[in-house]
Scaffold this active site. Structure first.
Site, mmCIF file in Angstrom:
data_model
loop_
_atom_site.group_PDB
_atom_site.id
_atom_site.type_symbol
_atom_site.label_atom_id
_atom_site.label_comp_id
_atom_site.label_asym_id
_atom_site.label_seq_id
_atom_site.Cartn_x
_atom_site.Cartn_y
_atom_site.Cartn_z
ATOM 1 N N ARG A 183 0.887 -1.180 0.000
ATOM 2 C CA ARG A 183 0.000 0.000 0.000
ATOM 3 C C ARG A 183 0.917 1.219 0.000
ATOM 4 O O ARG A 183 1.703 1.407 0.937
ATOM 5 C CB ARG A 183 -0.907 -0.007 1.225
ATOM 6 C CG ARG A 183 -1.607 1.330 1.424
ATOM 7 C CD ARG A 183 -2.722 1.267 2.428
ATOM 8 N NE ARG A 183 -3.860 0.543 1.881
ATOM 9 C CZ ARG A 183 -5.087 0.573 2.407
ATOM 10 N NH1 ARG A 183 -5.335 1.278 3.501
ATOM 11 N NH2 ARG A 183 -6.073 -0.107 1.847
ATOM 12 N N HIS A 186 -7.263 0.627 -6.512
ATOM 13 C CA HIS A 186 -7.518 -0.227 -5.332
ATOM 14 C C HIS A 186 -8.197 -1.515 -5.830
ATOM 15 O O HIS A 186 -9.360 -1.792 -5.537
ATOM 16 C CB HIS A 186 -8.402 0.521 -4.329
ATOM 17 C CG HIS A 186 -8.372 -0.046 -2.942
ATOM 18 N ND1 HIS A 186 -7.577 -1.108 -2.567
ATOM 19 C CD2 HIS A 186 -9.062 0.305 -1.815
ATOM 20 C CE1 HIS A 186 -7.766 -1.377 -1.283
ATOM 21 N NE2 HIS A 186 -8.662 -0.543 -0.808
ATOM 22 N N GLN A 236 -10.062 -4.208 -3.474
ATOM 23 C CA GLN A 236 -11.350 -3.774 -2.949
ATOM 24 C C GLN A 236 -12.441 -3.910 -4.012
ATOM 25 O O GLN A 236 -13.528 -4.420 -3.729
ATOM 26 C CB GLN A 236 -11.273 -2.312 -2.477
ATOM 27 C CG GLN A 236 -12.579 -1.805 -1.924
ATOM 28 C CD GLN A 236 -12.963 -2.453 -0.603
ATOM 29 O OE1 GLN A 236 -12.187 -2.406 0.337
ATOM 30 N NE2 GLN A 236 -14.144 -3.055 -0.529
ATOM 31 N N ASP A 238 -17.285 6.988 -1.849
ATOM 32 C CA ASP A 238 -16.083 6.829 -1.028
ATOM 33 C C ASP A 238 -15.831 8.176 -0.354
ATOM 34 O O ASP A 238 -16.491 9.177 -0.676
ATOM 35 C CB ASP A 238 -14.907 6.432 -1.945
ATOM 36 C CG ASP A 238 -13.648 6.045 -1.185
ATOM 37 O OD1 ASP A 238 -13.687 5.897 0.051
ATOM 38 O OD2 ASP A 238 -12.585 5.903 -1.845
ATOM 39 N N CYS A 275 -16.321 1.312 0.342
ATOM 40 C CA CYS A 275 -15.164 0.472 0.676
ATOM 41 C C CYS A 275 -14.784 0.573 2.145
ATOM 42 O O CYS A 275 -14.096 -0.307 2.663
ATOM 43 C CB CYS A 275 -13.982 0.814 -0.221
ATOM 44 S SG CYS A 275 -13.302 2.463 0.045
ATOM 45 N N ARG A 313 -13.229 -9.101 1.317
ATOM 46 C CA ARG A 313 -11.806 -8.830 1.085
ATOM 47 C C ARG A 313 -11.000 -10.078 1.450
ATOM 48 O O ARG A 313 -10.070 -10.465 0.744
ATOM 49 C CB ARG A 313 -11.332 -7.646 1.945
ATOM 50 C CG ARG A 313 -11.879 -6.287 1.550
ATOM 51 C CD ARG A 313 -11.315 -5.783 0.246
ATOM 52 N NE ARG A 313 -9.871 -5.659 0.252
ATOM 53 C CZ ARG A 313 -9.175 -4.624 0.748
ATOM 54 N NH1 ARG A 313 -9.818 -3.602 1.261
ATOM 55 N NH2 ARG A 313 -7.853 -4.595 0.666
HETATM 56 N N1 NVA Z 1 -10.049 6.392 -1.463
HETATM 57 C C1 NVA Z 1 -9.675 6.005 -0.114
HETATM 58 C C2 NVA Z 1 -9.866 4.536 0.074
HETATM 59 C C3 NVA Z 1 -9.521 4.027 1.439
HETATM 60 C C4 NVA Z 1 -9.669 2.553 1.569
HETATM 61 C C5 NVA Z 1 -8.236 6.424 0.140
HETATM 62 O O1 NVA Z 1 -7.401 6.252 -0.757
HETATM 63 O O2 NVA Z 1 -7.947 6.923 1.230
HETATM 64 N N1 CP Z 2 -11.200 -0.460 2.343
HETATM 65 C C1 CP Z 2 -9.927 -0.501 2.784
HETATM 66 O O1 CP Z 2 -8.990 -0.726 2.038
HETATM 67 O O2 CP Z 2 -9.794 -0.308 4.129
HETATM 68 P P1 CP Z 2 -8.459 -0.066 4.955
HETATM 69 O O3 CP Z 2 -7.941 1.297 4.590
HETATM 70 O O4 CP Z 2 -8.889 -0.160 6.388
HETATM 71 O O5 CP Z 2 -7.463 -1.134 4.590
#
Ligand code: NVA
Ligand code: CP
Length: 304
Positions: free
Chosen positions: A104, A131, A134, A219, A259, A287
């Site tokens: 990540r 992502h 997800q 989101d 998500c 997931r």
């Molecule tokens: N769009 C959000 C998703 C978090 C799971 C982010 O990137 O923070």
């Molecule tokens: N939806 C998702 O990826 O959640 P986290 O940021 O908690 O991993």
């Protein structure tokens, strides 16, 4: 032979997703039945986190354990990545000690540089632009509830972010349509969209985007990495929330997805996320199951 990675949704074909959906269903059943299934005994997953996480860490770590393997958690704060070790060097080292790596991070180019220097498959656990895990879980969740997603309409309301770009790729792979409504100034960056725009339609009005939808999703208004813009975004995104009135424009049996983590009273109202059309907890649980199928596939290849 080139190593296969999962850096964005379009890295797998429809045939591969169909196989993985079958595997995820089988693996989910085994888990629910307390059946031991250890195809990845003695294998190691390295998880690299440069941003926060609850679901991604838990689902990959628990998933690898349940498959008989081990997961090692590294983050920027207390690994050498936070002290400037080149990503290419980190990839060389980590991939000599493990069988698969999940990352990540921020820009997509970071994970691409990492993958180019890795001896083992690399999975995208979220970047600024994508992502895929997800959205794969979300497509799996839709199919579990409603059957095939082919030809259906998915409505996206809110920011043009990593989730949207993965949804747009999923639409091309699975053959569904996305109605997109983003506030002015937060529109799609076409660098992250394929040249074929036939699988999505833009709407100025987020309510109109919901008309006849089979699934409505949104989101956070501010993704990780953009926190400084939070207050400006709250003003710009006013109206780009999912509430009962917008859900009423969708089909009566439309699902709602997010998500997570969510902000009730911003991008979604409690009446929707905590209401009967919401499947957000199923998305989160799935997931685990789809990622176990991905881990099995990327480490062992097809097993059936
Ligand atoms: N769009 C959000 C998703 C978090 C799971 C982010 O990137 O923070
Ligand atoms: N939806 C998702 O990826 O959640 P986290 O940021 O908690 O991993």
């Amino acid at each position: 032979m080139a190593i296969k990675h999962y850096l964005q949704f379009s890295d797998l074909t429809l045939a591969e997703y169909e196989y993985l959906i079958e595997r995820a269903s089988i693996i989910k059943k085994k888990f629910k039945n307390f059946e031991t299934y250890h195809p990845l005994l003695d294998r190691t997953l390295v998880m690299v986190f440069e941003k926060n996480s609850t679901r991604t860490r838990l689902s990959f770590e628990a998933g690898m354990h349940q498959l008989g393997g081990t997961a090692v958690y590294l983050n920027t704060r207390d690994s050498q990545l936070g002290r400037g070790e080149p990503i290419e060097d980190a990839a060389q080292v980590m991939s000599r000690m493990s069988d698969i790596i999940m990352i990540r991070t921020f820009g997509q180019e970071i994970i691409e540089r990492f993958a180019a220097n890795s001896r083992v498959p690399v999975i995208n656990g979220l970047t600024d632009e994508h992502h895929p895990c997800q959205v794969f879980a979300d497509v799996f969740t839709y199919i579990e509830h409603r059957g095939s997603i082919k030809g259906k309409t998915v409505t996206w309301i809110g920011d043009a972010n990593n989730m949207l770009y993965s949804w747009l790729q999923a639409a091309e792979v699975f053959g569904f349509h996305v109605n997109v409504s983003t506030p002015k100034g937060y529109d799609i960056d076409y660098n992250w969209v394929s040249k074929d725009h036939s699988h999505f339609t833009l709407f100025d009005d987020p309510s109109d985007a919901c008309e006849g939808a089979d699934l409505v999703t949104t989101d956070v208004w501010t993704s990780m990495g953009w926190e400084e813009e939070n207050e400006i975004r709250k003003k710009a995104f006013a109206g780009w929330n999912v509430d009962a009135a917008k859900m009423a424009r969708a089909k009566p049996d439309a699902l709602f997805m997010h998500c997570l983590p969510a902000h009730r009273g911003e991008e979604v109202e409690a009446e929707v996320i905590d209401g009967p059309q919401s499947v957000v907890w199923d998305e989160a649980e799935n997931r685990l199951h789809v990622q176990k199928a991905l881990l099995e596939y990327f480490v062992k290849g097809r097993v059936a």
